[in-house]
Design a protein around this motif. Structure first.
Motif, PDB file in Angstrom:
ATOM      1  N   ILE A 119       1.196  -0.992   0.159  1.00  0.00           N
ATOM      2  CA  ILE A 119      -0.604   0.144  -0.362  1.00  0.00           C
ATOM      3  C   ILE A 119       0.387   1.099   0.032  1.00  0.00           C
ATOM      4  O   ILE A 119       0.910   2.003  -0.822  1.00  0.00           O
ATOM      5  N   ASP A 120       2.076   0.951   0.894  1.00  0.00           N
ATOM      6  CA  ASP A 120       3.285   2.339   1.205  1.00  0.00           C
ATOM      7  C   ASP A 120       3.581   2.573  -0.454  1.00  0.00           C
ATOM      8  O   ASP A 120       4.351   3.906  -0.592  1.00  0.00           O
ATOM      9  N   LEU A 121       3.537   2.098  -1.121  1.00  0.00           N
ATOM     10  CA  LEU A 121       4.167   2.479  -2.790  1.00  0.00           C
ATOM     11  C   LEU A 121       3.168   3.040  -3.258  1.00  0.00           C
ATOM     12  O   LEU A 121       3.898   3.948  -4.093  1.00  0.00           O
ATOM     13  N   GLY A 122       2.029   3.305  -3.124  1.00  0.00           N
ATOM     14  CA  GLY A 122       1.161   4.393  -3.876  1.00  0.00           C
ATOM     15  C   GLY A 122       1.299   5.944  -3.462  1.00  0.00           C
ATOM     16  O   GLY A 122       1.084   6.966  -4.252  1.00  0.00           O
ATOM     17  N   ALA A 123       2.074   5.308  -1.512  1.00  0.00           N
ATOM     18  CA  ALA A 123       2.329   7.090  -1.488  1.00  0.00           C
ATOM     19  C   ALA A 123       3.777   7.637  -1.990  1.00  0.00           C
ATOM     20  O   ALA A 123       3.983   8.862  -2.046  1.00  0.00           O
ATOM     21  N   LYS A 124       4.294   6.822  -2.918  1.00  0.00           N
ATOM     22  CA  LYS A 124       5.841   7.287  -3.207  1.00  0.00           C
ATOM     23  C   LYS A 124       5.647   8.793  -4.409  1.00  0.00           C
ATOM     24  O   LYS A 124       4.938   8.428  -5.125  1.00  0.00           O
ATOM     25  N   ALA A 125       7.115   8.542  -4.783  1.00  0.00           N
ATOM     26  CA  ALA A 125       6.434  10.197  -6.017  1.00  0.00           C
ATOM     27  C   ALA A 125       6.643   9.081  -7.176  1.00  0.00           C
ATOM     28  O   ALA A 125       6.644  10.138  -8.098  1.00  0.00           O
ATOM     29  N   GLY A 126       6.722   7.946  -7.706  1.00  0.00           N
ATOM     30  CA  GLY A 126       6.973   7.392  -8.760  1.00  0.00           C
ATOM     31  C   GLY A 126       7.785   7.176  -9.196  1.00  0.00           C
ATOM     32  O   GLY A 126       8.309   7.343  -8.365  1.00  0.00           O
ATOM     33  N   SER A 127       7.671   6.679 -10.588  1.00  0.00           N
ATOM     34  CA  SER A 127       9.217   6.184 -10.779  1.00  0.00           C
ATOM     35  C   SER A 127       9.830   7.009 -12.237  1.00  0.00           C
ATOM     36  O   SER A 127       9.663   7.749 -12.234  1.00  0.00           O
ATOM     37  N   GLN A 128      11.360   6.574 -11.287  1.00  0.00           N
ATOM     38  CA  GLN A 128      12.139   7.798 -12.327  1.00  0.00           C
ATOM     39  C   GLN A 128      12.800   7.295 -13.492  1.00  0.00           C
ATOM     40  O   GLN A 128      12.719   8.603 -14.288  1.00  0.00           O
ATOM     41  N   SER A 129      11.395   6.167 -14.104  1.00  0.00           N
ATOM     42  CA  SER A 129      12.053   5.823 -15.525  1.00  0.00           C
ATOM     43  C   SER A 129      11.163   6.423 -16.294  1.00  0.00           C
ATOM     44  O   SER A 129      10.924   5.875 -17.143  1.00  0.00           O
ATOM     45  N   GLY A 130      10.292   6.837 -15.611  1.00  0.00           N
ATOM     46  CA  GLY A 130       9.069   7.611 -16.704  1.00  0.00           C
ATOM     47  C   GLY A 130       7.876   6.555 -16.373  1.00  0.00           C
ATOM     48  O   GLY A 130       7.074   7.539 -17.510  1.00  0.00           O
ATOM     49  N   ARG A 131       7.650   5.853 -16.016  1.00  0.00           N
ATOM     50  CA  ARG A 131       6.842   4.238 -16.018  1.00  0.00           C
ATOM     51  C   ARG A 131       5.863   4.876 -15.133  1.00  0.00           C
ATOM     52  O   ARG A 131       6.225   4.152 -14.178  1.00  0.00           O
ATOM     53  N   ASN A 132       5.414   4.443 -15.034  1.00  0.00           N
ATOM     54  CA  ASN A 132       4.077   4.973 -13.195  1.00  0.00           C
ATOM     55  C   ASN A 132       2.363   4.855 -13.864  1.00  0.00           C
ATOM     56  O   ASN A 132       1.703   4.652 -14.951  1.00  0.00           O
ATOM     57  N   TRP A 133       2.449   3.972 -12.824  1.00  0.00           N
ATOM     58  CA  TRP A 133       1.025   2.646 -13.042  1.00  0.00           C
ATOM     59  C   TRP A 133       0.180   4.204 -12.398  1.00  0.00           C
ATOM     60  O   TRP A 133      -0.035   4.253 -10.744  1.00  0.00           O
ATOM     61  N   VAL A 134      -1.136   4.427 -12.615  1.00  0.00           N
ATOM     62  CA  VAL A 134      -1.487   5.732 -11.666  1.00  0.00           C
ATOM     63  C   VAL A 134      -3.034   5.439 -11.540  1.00  0.00           C
ATOM     64  O   VAL A 134      -3.525   4.869 -12.032  1.00  0.00           O
ATOM     65  N   LEU A 135      -3.455   5.089 -10.030  1.00  0.00           N
ATOM     66  CA  LEU A 135      -4.668   4.451  -9.466  1.00  0.00           C
ATOM     67  C   LEU A 135      -5.591   4.818  -8.523  1.00  0.00           C
ATOM     68  O   LEU A 135      -5.111   5.638  -7.838  1.00  0.00           O
ATOM     69  N   ASP A 136      -6.518   5.301  -8.465  1.00  0.00           N
ATOM     70  CA  ASP A 136      -7.245   5.079  -7.970  1.00  0.00           C
ATOM     71  C   ASP A 136      -8.873   4.249  -7.461  1.00  0.00           C
ATOM     72  O   ASP A 136      -9.924   3.876  -8.218  1.00  0.00           O
ATOM     73  N   PRO A 137      -8.109   3.918  -5.910  1.00  0.00           N
ATOM     74  CA  PRO A 137      -9.215   2.124  -6.029  1.00  0.00           C
ATOM     75  C   PRO A 137     -10.731   2.573  -5.876  1.00  0.00           C
ATOM     76  O   PRO A 137     -11.192   1.254  -6.059  1.00  0.00           O
ATOM     77  N   VAL A 138     -11.358   3.779  -5.566  1.00  0.00           N
ATOM     78  CA  VAL A 138     -12.426   3.567  -5.639  1.00  0.00           C
ATOM     79  C   VAL A 138     -13.115   5.064  -5.760  1.00  0.00           C
ATOM     80  O   VAL A 138     -12.701   6.497  -4.931  1.00  0.00           O
ATOM     81  N   ASP A 139     -13.118   5.692  -6.929  1.00  0.00           N
ATOM     82  CA  ASP A 139     -13.819   7.280  -6.986  1.00  0.00           C
ATOM     83  C   ASP A 139     -14.826   7.476  -7.525  1.00  0.00           C
ATOM     84  O   ASP A 139     -15.660   6.675  -7.843  1.00  0.00           O
ATOM     85  N   GLY A 140     -15.698   8.578  -6.540  1.00  0.00           N
ATOM     86  CA  GLY A 140     -16.990   8.023  -6.411  1.00  0.00           C
ATOM     87  C   GLY A 140     -17.234   7.336  -4.532  1.00  0.00           C
ATOM     88  O   GLY A 140     -17.862   7.096  -4.582  1.00  0.00           O
ATOM     89  N   THR A 141     -16.396   7.600  -3.716  1.00  0.00           N
ATOM     90  CA  THR A 141     -16.792   7.721  -2.638  1.00  0.00           C
ATOM     91  C   THR A 141     -18.607   7.624  -1.890  1.00  0.00           C
ATOM     92  O   THR A 141     -18.782   6.672  -0.919  1.00  0.00           O
ATOM     93  N   ALA A 142     -18.956   8.767  -2.195  1.00  0.00           N
ATOM     94  CA  ALA A 142     -20.146   9.018  -1.864  1.00  0.00           C
ATOM     95  C   ALA A 142     -20.874   8.776  -2.275  1.00  0.00           C
ATOM     96  O   ALA A 142     -22.028   7.734  -1.917  1.00  0.00           O
ATOM     97  N   THR A 143     -20.859   8.055  -3.218  1.00  0.00           N
ATOM     98  CA  THR A 143     -22.126   7.001  -4.196  1.00  0.00           C
ATOM     99  C   THR A 143     -21.609   5.891  -3.273  1.00  0.00           C
ATOM    100  O   THR A 143     -22.470   5.017  -3.999  1.00  0.00           O
ATOM    101  N   PHE A 144     -20.605   5.517  -3.776  1.00  0.00           N
ATOM    102  CA  PHE A 144     -20.423   3.995  -3.374  1.00  0.00           C
ATOM    103  C   PHE A 144     -21.072   3.793  -2.456  1.00  0.00           C
ATOM    104  O   PHE A 144     -21.868   2.453  -1.981  1.00  0.00           O
ATOM    105  N   MET A 145     -20.952   4.429  -0.941  1.00  0.00           N
ATOM    106  CA  MET A 145     -21.327   4.109  -0.235  1.00  0.00           C
ATOM    107  C   MET A 145     -23.290   3.977  -0.162  1.00  0.00           C
ATOM    108  O   MET A 145     -23.406   3.913   0.680  1.00  0.00           O
TER     109      MET A 145
END
Length: 360
Positions: A119-145
């Protein structure tokens, strides 16, 4: 990756990863809907965020160890709350795909400690190689609930540009007239998953419990000839937009149909645009210093662009996803078919100029 089919391996892993994470979130939202979890307790969405992020990053790090990650969460809250950590671990350790070969590719997390480090890997600055995976596990938390529309979001960004996007929409049910609404949900199935690789079109398929289903290619979006007939999508409860400016933009085009359909999740708006439920969207923040988070737009924008949508900020610039956790060089959003985007952008600039440069 091959010359004939770039990012094919990345896509296959991303699809399995998002499908598995979508199944996890559906377990929680189903329990909420049945009353098995107290909706006054904010922890269900917290658990979903942490658990889905763990599953997503673990699978990608196993297959692409040199790549970086950009996400919302770190594991500090779990380290300080043993009960919450146990609930997240229970979900992570018991969620799997029914098809063993499919489950083998993303792999399993072996321990609670490994989950926290992942989980902690997601809060780091990203890769210096220029390839980064961008993620949002739940987009729309209010409507999810509320068991409405939300999305499990993943995108691969390379050199500041989106290369791949996969969005799991566990409640998505497209109506007979092509409509997408908060209250129109797939209560019998597992929703839909949409994906795109740059230059290869966009696809939709059912979310499955085992192997990834065969997709259907999305057709090109319809062009809009008459600006007065634009079908808008907006989120009227959001504090990050300027409602009176949105309305003024629509009226300048001769449209009286704003705000159109109300959808809370940023990424679900892109899904609605991509499947043809809506025609256009603008986002004008009330504060000119506001910059959107990359995970609210990466992936969904690519899917929309691959069916013919045009996207820019309020000055007409394309979006740069390579500047960290926010879209630092872009303010606001204008999204529409090619036939209407120039007129819509012109209306945006005129209204902003007439309102003392708000959003400029």
């Amino acid at each position: 990756m091959t010359a004939d089919n770039p990012y094919s391996h990345e896509l296959s892993i991303a699809l399995l990863t998002v499908q598995r994470a979508s199944l996890l979130t559906k377990r929680i939202v189903t329990a909420l809907d049945k009353g098995a979890i107290d909706k006054s307790d904010a922890s269900p969405v917290t658990i979903a965020d942490f658990a889905a992020q763990a599953l997503i990053i673990s699978a990608l790090h196993r297959n692409f160890p040199a790549d970086g990650f950009i996400g919302e969460e770190d594991a500090e809250a779990l380290r300080g709350n043993a009960a919450l950590c146990d609930r997240v671990w229970e979900l992570v350790s018991t969620t799997s795909l029914d098809d063993p070969p499919s489950e083998e590719l993303p792999g399993k997390i072996g321990s609670k400690e490994e989950m926290l480090a992942t989980i902690d890997l997601g809060a780091k600055a990203g890769s210096q190689s220029g390839r980064n995976w961008v993620l949002d596990p739940v987009d729309g938390t209010a409507t999810f609930m509320r068991n409405q529309q939300y999305a499990v979001c993943l995108a691969l960004v390379e050199g500041g540009k989106q290369k791949l996007g996969v969005l799991g929409c566990p409640n998505l049910l497209i109506g007979e007239g092509g409509e997408v609404r908060e209250d129109l949900i797939d209560s019998k199935g597992l929703g839909r998953m949409l994906s795109a690789v740059v230059g290869q079109g966009a696809y939709i398929r059912p979310i499955a419990r085992g192997r990834v289903e065969t997709p259907q290619r999305l057709g090109r979006i319809a062009e809009v000839v008459d600006p007065a007939k634009i079908r808008w999508v907006d989120s009227v409860a959001s504090d990050n937009i300027t409602h009176q400016i949105h309305r003024a933009i629509a009226e300048r085009l001769g449209s009286t149909t704003w705000p159109g359909t109300d959808i809370w999740s940023s990424q679900m708006k892109y899904i609605g645009l991509a499947v043809g439920a809506f025609d256009a969207m603008v986002r004008i923040p009330p504060d000119r210093s506001y910059r959107a988070s990359v995970w609210d737009h990466a992936g969904g924008q690519l899917i929309y662009a691959e069916v013919g949508g045009v996207l820019s900020d309020t000055s007409g610039k394309p979006f740069d996803f390579g500047l960290g956790r926010n879209l630092e060089s872009n303010l606001g959003l204008v999204a529409a078919p090619a036939s209407i985007h120039p007129k819509l952008l012109e209306a945006v600039k005129e209204v902003l100029a007439a309102t003392a440069g708000v959003g400029q």
